[in-house]
Design an enzyme around this catalytic site. Structure first.
Site, PDB file in Angstrom:
ATOM      1  N   TYR A  51      -4.628  -2.463  -6.139  1.00  0.00           N
ATOM      2  CA  TYR A  51      -3.746  -3.613  -6.406  1.00  0.00           C
ATOM      3  C   TYR A  51      -4.420  -4.664  -7.287  1.00  0.00           C
ATOM      4  CZ  TYR A  51       0.237  -2.398  -3.377  1.00  0.00           C
ATOM      5  OH  TYR A  51       1.375  -1.823  -2.836  1.00  0.00           O
ATOM      6  N   PHE A  59      -1.116 -13.850  -2.627  1.00  0.00           N
ATOM      7  CA  PHE A  59      -0.997 -12.901  -1.509  1.00  0.00           C
ATOM      8  C   PHE A  59      -1.984 -11.733  -1.603  1.00  0.00           C
ATOM      9  CE2 PHE A  59       2.273 -11.752  -4.703  1.00  0.00           C
ATOM     10  CZ  PHE A  59       1.899 -10.461  -5.008  1.00  0.00           C
ATOM     11  N   ARG A  87      12.355   3.546  -7.224  1.00  0.00           N
ATOM     12  CA  ARG A  87      12.451   2.094  -6.986  1.00  0.00           C
ATOM     13  C   ARG A  87      13.848   1.713  -6.496  1.00  0.00           C
ATOM     14  NH1 ARG A  87       7.983  -0.850  -8.296  1.00  0.00           N
ATOM     15  NH2 ARG A  87       9.141  -2.751  -8.652  1.00  0.00           N
ATOM     16  N   THR A  93      11.705  -5.864  -3.429  1.00  0.00           N
ATOM     17  CA  THR A  93      10.426  -6.155  -2.753  1.00  0.00           C
ATOM     18  C   THR A  93      10.637  -6.883  -1.428  1.00  0.00           C
ATOM     19  OG1 THR A  93       9.471  -6.404  -4.967  1.00  0.00           O
ATOM     20  CG2 THR A  93       8.136  -7.190  -3.106  1.00  0.00           C
ATOM     21  N   ARG A 104      13.716  -0.356   2.120  1.00  0.00           N
ATOM     22  CA  ARG A 104      13.268  -1.684   2.539  1.00  0.00           C
ATOM     23  C   ARG A 104      14.333  -2.420   3.341  1.00  0.00           C
ATOM     24  NH1 ARG A 104       9.948  -2.810  -3.057  1.00  0.00           N
ATOM     25  NH2 ARG A 104       7.864  -2.278  -2.282  1.00  0.00           N
ATOM     26  N   HIS A 117       5.434   1.607  -1.384  1.00  0.00           N
ATOM     27  CA  HIS A 117       5.053   1.228  -2.753  1.00  0.00           C
ATOM     28  C   HIS A 117       5.588   2.292  -3.688  1.00  0.00           C
ATOM     29  CE1 HIS A 117       2.663   0.520  -6.384  1.00  0.00           C
ATOM     30  NE2 HIS A 117       2.511   1.827  -6.400  1.00  0.00           N
TER      31      HIS A 117
HETATM   32  P1  RTP Z   1       4.900  -2.288  -4.811  1.00  0.00           P
HETATM   33  O1  RTP Z   1       4.004  -2.578  -6.009  1.00  0.00           O
HETATM   34  O2  RTP Z   1       4.138  -2.284  -3.511  1.00  0.00           O
HETATM   35  O3  RTP Z   1       5.717  -1.055  -5.030  1.00  0.00           O
HETATM   36  O4  RTP Z   1       5.979  -3.449  -4.657  1.00  0.00           O
HETATM   37  P2  RTP Z   1       6.826  -4.177  -5.778  1.00  0.00           P
HETATM   38  O5  RTP Z   1       6.546  -3.580  -7.118  1.00  0.00           O
HETATM   39  O6  RTP Z   1       8.232  -4.219  -5.310  1.00  0.00           O
HETATM   40  O7  RTP Z   1       6.238  -5.644  -5.689  1.00  0.00           O
HETATM   41  P3  RTP Z   1       4.973  -6.290  -6.446  1.00  0.00           P
HETATM   42  O8  RTP Z   1       5.418  -7.551  -7.092  1.00  0.00           O
HETATM   43  O9  RTP Z   1       4.276  -5.277  -7.289  1.00  0.00           O
HETATM   44  O10 RTP Z   1       4.039  -6.698  -5.213  1.00  0.00           O
HETATM   45  C1  RTP Z   1       3.169  -5.756  -4.633  1.00  0.00           C
HETATM   46  C2  RTP Z   1       3.210  -5.913  -3.138  1.00  0.00           C
HETATM   47  O11 RTP Z   1       2.606  -7.149  -2.772  1.00  0.00           O
HETATM   48  C3  RTP Z   1       3.196  -7.627  -1.576  1.00  0.00           C
HETATM   49  N1  RTP Z   1       3.778  -8.941  -1.821  1.00  0.00           N
HETATM   50  N2  RTP Z   1       3.666  -9.932  -0.960  1.00  0.00           N
HETATM   51  N3  RTP Z   1       3.817 -12.464   0.297  1.00  0.00           N
HETATM   52  C4  RTP Z   1       4.420 -12.282  -0.865  1.00  0.00           C
HETATM   53  O12 RTP Z   1       5.076 -13.146  -1.411  1.00  0.00           O
HETATM   54  C5  RTP Z   1       4.313 -10.978  -1.507  1.00  0.00           C
HETATM   55  N4  RTP Z   1       4.807 -10.643  -2.691  1.00  0.00           N
HETATM   56  C6  RTP Z   1       4.467  -9.363  -2.873  1.00  0.00           C
HETATM   57  C7  RTP Z   1       4.274  -6.637  -1.175  1.00  0.00           C
HETATM   58  O13 RTP Z   1       3.719  -5.699  -0.264  1.00  0.00           O
HETATM   59  C8  RTP Z   1       4.603  -5.987  -2.499  1.00  0.00           C
HETATM   60  O14 RTP Z   1       5.209  -4.746  -2.308  1.00  0.00           O
HETATM   61 MG    MG Z   2       4.585  -3.275  -7.872  1.00  0.00          MG
END
Ligand code: RTP
Ligand code: MG
Length: 140
Positions: A51, A59, A87, A93, A104, A117
């Site tokens: 990550y 976060f 997705r 998210t 989700r 993810h």
């Molecule tokens: P992922 O990468 O896990 O598939 O999820 P995503 O694209 O939908 O979201 P992303 O913006 O890439 O964020 C990665 C992961 O970080 C955690 N997160 N926490 N506390 C918060 O505001 C926050 N925002 C994101 C989530 O686990 C997210 O899936």
């Molecule tokens: Mg992501």
């Protein structure tokens, strides 16, 4: 649309609740084939590297601790337009914004502990697949 591969992770909140089978059923019903899969426990260092793109986000520390807290299931999904399709099946998210019927919406506990993810583009999918799997492990 071309056949693609994408990297999926079933996150600790979902493996802890024995949701792997239900989540895999959603992928398969959507036409995504699980061509590789393994259960592993990430170290903090491995989660942090995975990550790294989020390293300046507030976060990041919490996310890495969560991802290293319990086992995850890493997998490669293959199918027509697999990156976008995955997705779509995952949903937004934040589970509060996720469409009904998505993983989700049904299973995520919070914006951080959101069950799955999925890679977001062809370049990141290729990098993320190579992070966890060797070519010999991918049986399409
Ligand atoms: P992922 O990468 O896990 O598939 O999820 P995503 O694209 O939908 O979201 P992303 O913006 O890439 O964020 C990665 C992961 O970080 C955690 N997160 N926490 N506390 C918060 O505001 C926050 N925002 C994101 C989530 O686990 C997210 O899936
Ligand atoms: Mg992501």
């Amino acid at each position: 649309m071309a056949t693609e591969r994408t990297l999926s992770i079933i996150k600790p909140d979902a493996t802890r609740r024995n949701l792997t089978g239900k989540i895999n059923a959603k992928f398969e019903e959507a036409g995504l084939r699980i061509i590789a899969q393994k259960r592993i426990k990430l170290t903090m260092e491995q989660a942090g590297k995975f990550y790294e793109v989020h390293k300046d986000r507030p976060f990041y520390g919490e996310l890495c601790e969560f991802m290293a807290s319990e086992p995850v299931v890493v997998q490669v999904l293959e199918g027509e337009g697999a990156i976008a399709k995955n997705r779509e099946v995952m949903g937004a998210t934040n589970p509060a914004d996720a469409a009904a019927g998505t993983i989700r919406a049904e299973f995520a506990e919070s914006v951080g502990e959101n069950s799955v993810h999925g890679s977001d583009a062809p370049e990141t999918a290729a990098q993320e697949i190579a992070y966890f799997f060797s070519g010999l492990e991918l049986v399409g």
